[in-house]
Design a protein around this motif. Structure first.
Motif, PDB file in Angstrom:
ATOM      1  N   ARG A  99       0.870  -1.218  -0.025  1.00 50.97           N
ATOM      2  CA  ARG A  99       0.029   0.006   0.006  1.00 50.97           C
ATOM      3  C   ARG A  99       0.925   1.416  -0.182  1.00 50.97           C
ATOM      4  NH1 ARG A  99      -3.227  -0.773   5.082  1.00 50.97           N
ATOM      5  NH2 ARG A  99      -1.432  -1.464   6.218  1.00 50.97           N
ATOM      6  N   SER A 100       2.149   1.128   0.251  1.00 53.88           N
ATOM      7  CA  SER A 100       3.118   2.265   0.273  1.00 53.88           C
ATOM      8  C   SER A 100       4.241   1.923  -0.437  1.00 53.88           C
ATOM      9  CB  SER A 100       3.182   2.591   1.619  1.00 53.88           C
ATOM     10  OG  SER A 100       4.330   3.537   1.858  1.00 53.88           O
ATOM     11  N   PRO A 101       4.880   2.640  -1.286  1.00 53.11           N
ATOM     12  CA  PRO A 101       6.107   2.538  -1.804  1.00 53.11           C
ATOM     13  C   PRO A 101       7.207   2.622  -0.659  1.00 53.11           C
ATOM     14  CG  PRO A 101       4.713   3.979  -3.189  1.00 53.11           C
ATOM     15  CD  PRO A 101       3.937   3.710  -2.185  1.00 53.11           C
ATOM     16  N   LEU A 102       7.075   3.549   0.014  1.00 58.50           N
ATOM     17  CA  LEU A 102       8.145   3.781   1.174  1.00 58.50           C
ATOM     18  C   LEU A 102       8.028   2.522   2.074  1.00 58.50           C
ATOM     19  CD1 LEU A 102      10.131   5.434   2.819  1.00 58.50           C
ATOM     20  CD2 LEU A 102       8.147   6.470   3.852  1.00 58.50           C
ATOM     21  N   ALA A 103       7.042   1.883   2.345  1.00 59.24           N
ATOM     22  CA  ALA A 103       6.865   0.945   3.408  1.00 59.24           C
ATOM     23  C   ALA A 103       7.621  -0.165   2.614  1.00 59.24           C
ATOM     24  CB  ALA A 103       5.672   0.407   3.869  1.00 59.24           C
ATOM     25  N   GLN A 104       7.342  -0.668   1.261  1.00 60.67           N
ATOM     26  CA  GLN A 104       7.777  -1.591   0.357  1.00 60.67           C
ATOM     27  C   GLN A 104       9.235  -1.447   0.461  1.00 60.67           C
ATOM     28  OE1 GLN A 104       5.629  -1.203  -3.411  1.00 60.67           O
ATOM     29  NE2 GLN A 104       5.512  -3.451  -3.155  1.00 60.67           N
ATOM     30  N   ARG A 105       9.718  -0.372   0.295  1.00 59.97           N
ATOM     31  CA  ARG A 105      11.365  -0.137   0.221  1.00 59.97           C
ATOM     32  C   ARG A 105      11.893  -0.408   1.521  1.00 59.97           C
ATOM     33  NH1 ARG A 105      14.341   4.297  -3.157  1.00 59.97           N
ATOM     34  NH2 ARG A 105      12.247   4.336  -4.118  1.00 59.97           N
ATOM     35  N   LEU A 106      11.209   0.049   2.740  1.00 58.42           N
ATOM     36  CA  LEU A 106      11.763  -0.461   3.935  1.00 58.42           C
ATOM     37  C   LEU A 106      11.893  -1.909   4.105  1.00 58.42           C
ATOM     38  CD1 LEU A 106      10.355   2.514   5.873  1.00 58.42           C
ATOM     39  CD2 LEU A 106      12.807   2.044   5.681  1.00 58.42           C
ATOM     40  N   PHE A 107      10.714  -2.597   3.804  1.00 59.09           N
ATOM     41  CA  PHE A 107      10.874  -3.997   4.112  1.00 59.09           C
ATOM     42  C   PHE A 107      11.914  -4.826   3.334  1.00 59.09           C
ATOM     43  CE2 PHE A 107       6.851  -3.755   6.327  1.00 59.09           C
ATOM     44  CZ  PHE A 107       6.789  -5.046   7.021  1.00 59.09           C
ATOM     45  N   GLU A 108      12.520  -4.161   2.327  1.00 55.12           N
ATOM     46  CA  GLU A 108      13.519  -4.656   1.455  1.00 55.12           C
ATOM     47  C   GLU A 108      14.893  -4.918   2.558  1.00 55.12           C
ATOM     48  OE1 GLU A 108      14.136  -2.313  -1.965  1.00 55.12           O
ATOM     49  OE2 GLU A 108      12.113  -2.906  -2.949  1.00 55.12           O
ATOM     50  N   VAL A 109      14.792  -4.145   3.521  1.00 55.11           N
ATOM     51  CA  VAL A 109      15.995  -4.113   4.488  1.00 55.11           C
ATOM     52  C   VAL A 109      16.027  -5.590   5.154  1.00 55.11           C
ATOM     53  CG1 VAL A 109      17.242  -2.915   6.212  1.00 55.11           C
ATOM     54  CG2 VAL A 109      16.280  -1.641   4.627  1.00 55.11           C
ATOM     55  N   LYS A 110      16.911  -6.120   5.288  1.00 57.83           N
ATOM     56  CA  LYS A 110      16.885  -7.523   5.988  1.00 57.83           C
ATOM     57  C   LYS A 110      16.362  -7.117   7.480  1.00 57.83           C
ATOM     58  CE  LYS A 110      19.371 -11.604   6.920  1.00 57.83           C
ATOM     59  NZ  LYS A 110      20.289 -11.858   7.728  1.00 57.83           N
ATOM     60  N   LYS A 126      20.315   0.246  10.892  1.00 60.13           N
ATOM     61  CA  LYS A 126      20.046   1.678  10.967  1.00 60.13           C
ATOM     62  C   LYS A 126      20.454   2.393   9.414  1.00 60.13           C
ATOM     63  CE  LYS A 126      20.521   5.712  13.786  1.00 60.13           C
ATOM     64  NZ  LYS A 126      20.929   6.188  15.014  1.00 60.13           N
ATOM     65  N   PRO A 127      21.830   2.194   9.185  1.00 61.56           N
ATOM     66  CA  PRO A 127      22.275   2.841   7.901  1.00 61.56           C
ATOM     67  C   PRO A 127      21.483   2.496   6.582  1.00 61.56           C
ATOM     68  CG  PRO A 127      24.195   1.915   9.158  1.00 61.56           C
ATOM     69  CD  PRO A 127      22.671   1.264   9.730  1.00 61.56           C
ATOM     70  N   ALA A 128      20.895   1.304   6.484  1.00 66.79           N
ATOM     71  CA  ALA A 128      20.165   0.905   5.383  1.00 66.79           C
ATOM     72  C   ALA A 128      18.914   1.397   5.691  1.00 66.79           C
ATOM     73  CB  ALA A 128      20.221  -0.532   5.385  1.00 66.79           C
ATOM     74  N   ILE A 129      18.300   1.628   6.530  1.00 63.42           N
ATOM     75  CA  ILE A 129      16.946   2.289   6.848  1.00 63.42           C
ATOM     76  C   ILE A 129      17.123   3.544   6.320  1.00 63.42           C
ATOM     77  CG2 ILE A 129      14.961   2.760   8.380  1.00 63.42           C
ATOM     78  CD1 ILE A 129      15.788   0.159   9.648  1.00 63.42           C
ATOM     79  N   LEU A 130      18.192   4.340   7.013  1.00 62.75           N
ATOM     80  CA  LEU A 130      18.144   5.662   6.684  1.00 62.75           C
ATOM     81  C   LEU A 130      18.166   5.902   5.202  1.00 62.75           C
ATOM     82  CD1 LEU A 130      20.710   6.619   9.614  1.00 62.75           C
ATOM     83  CD2 LEU A 130      18.398   7.678   9.019  1.00 62.75           C
ATOM     84  N   GLY A 131      19.156   5.178   4.487  1.00 61.09           N
ATOM     85  CA  GLY A 131      19.271   4.869   3.108  1.00 61.09           C
ATOM     86  C   GLY A 131      18.138   4.867   2.273  1.00 61.09           C
ATOM     87  N   ALA A 132      17.193   3.948   2.747  1.00 57.27           N
ATOM     88  CA  ALA A 132      15.919   3.803   2.072  1.00 57.27           C
ATOM     89  C   ALA A 132      15.040   4.759   2.171  1.00 57.27           C
ATOM     90  CB  ALA A 132      15.283   2.346   2.843  1.00 57.27           C
ATOM     91  N   ILE A 133      14.874   5.520   3.328  1.00 53.80           N
ATOM     92  CA  ILE A 133      14.074   6.568   3.515  1.00 53.80           C
ATOM     93  C   ILE A 133      14.519   7.841   2.813  1.00 53.80           C
ATOM     94  CG2 ILE A 133      13.177   8.463   5.234  1.00 53.80           C
ATOM     95  CD1 ILE A 133      13.499   6.203   7.357  1.00 53.80           C
ATOM     96  N   MET A 134      15.782   8.125   2.697  1.00 52.14           N
ATOM     97  CA  MET A 134      16.235   9.117   2.030  1.00 52.14           C
ATOM     98  C   MET A 134      16.106   9.019   0.373  1.00 52.14           C
ATOM     99  SD  MET A 134      20.105  10.943   2.094  1.00 52.14           S
ATOM    100  CE  MET A 134      20.133  10.853   3.655  1.00 52.14           C
ATOM    101  N   GLU A 135      16.376   7.780   0.144  1.00 51.27           N
ATOM    102  CA  GLU A 135      16.019   7.502  -1.450  1.00 51.27           C
ATOM    103  C   GLU A 135      14.927   7.676  -1.883  1.00 51.27           C
ATOM    104  OE1 GLU A 135      17.653   3.664  -2.249  1.00 51.27           O
ATOM    105  OE2 GLU A 135      19.585   3.905  -1.837  1.00 51.27           O
TER     106      GLU A 135
END
Length: 186
Positions: free
Chosen positions: A38-49, A74-83
């Protein structure tokens, strides 16, 4: 883009503040990859292991981990949110709307005045404090003296959520609304 992070009372959850509007009005919770659709942002975050839940609020994102260490995630999550925000993609998928506090309520029409008072207390005294911790609590119903609340984000599965419900919210509501006998999560 600078994204702040804050610890929450739930050790499995971190709150991320991107310094901009996330949803503005309403919330969205995804507890699985399927719900994240339902959210491209949430989808991107779920890609983080290790990500097991995403909660989107007005100006914050709360991420719950299933396993792993925050120092590694945390670095991967920060990167996903920023991207996501730098790409200009929408936070919600086409046709998806954020949920609001008044979705799916149940109570007897004769208790309307009591329910209005309960909802006002939750909106003005409870939700702002809970949002500060990366979560949300919304009114769901009132029956036979019992207030039913929906806990989301960092509140969902938090070890201290039962204490918050019983010692904080229940005491507050019982003080101002004598008809309230108990508060339960749904």
């Amino acid at each position: 883009m600078f994204i702040q992070t804050e610890a929450t009372p739930n050790p499995a959850t971190l709150k991320f503040l991107p310094g901009r509007n996330v949803l503005g009005d309403g919330t969205l919770e995804a507890r699985s990859l399927e719900e994240a659709g339902r959210s491209p942002l949430a989808q991107r975050l779920f890609e983080v292991k290790g990500v097991g839940g995403v909660f989107l609020g007005s100006d914050f994102v709360t991420v719950t981990k299933t396993d792993g260490e925050w120092a590694h995630m945390k670095p991967a999550i920060l990167g996903a949110i920023m991207e996501h925000f730098m790409s200009g993609a929408p936070v919600l998928a086409d046709g998806v709307e954020a949920s609001h506090a008044d979705d799916e309520e149940f109570f007897d029409a004769a208790d309307g005045e009591i329910v209005d008072t309960i909802k006002e207390l939750i909106e003005t005294r409870v939700r702002p404090a809970v949002a500060a911790d990366g979560g949300d609590i919304t009114f769901r119903g009132f029956q036979e003296g019992v207030v039913y609340l929906n806990m989301k984000g960092s509140c969902s599965g938090c070890p201290s959520s039962t204490a918050t419900l019983k010692n904080g919210i229940e005491n507050l509501l019982r003080h101002f609304v004598p008809e309230v006998q108990e508060v339960r999560p749904v």
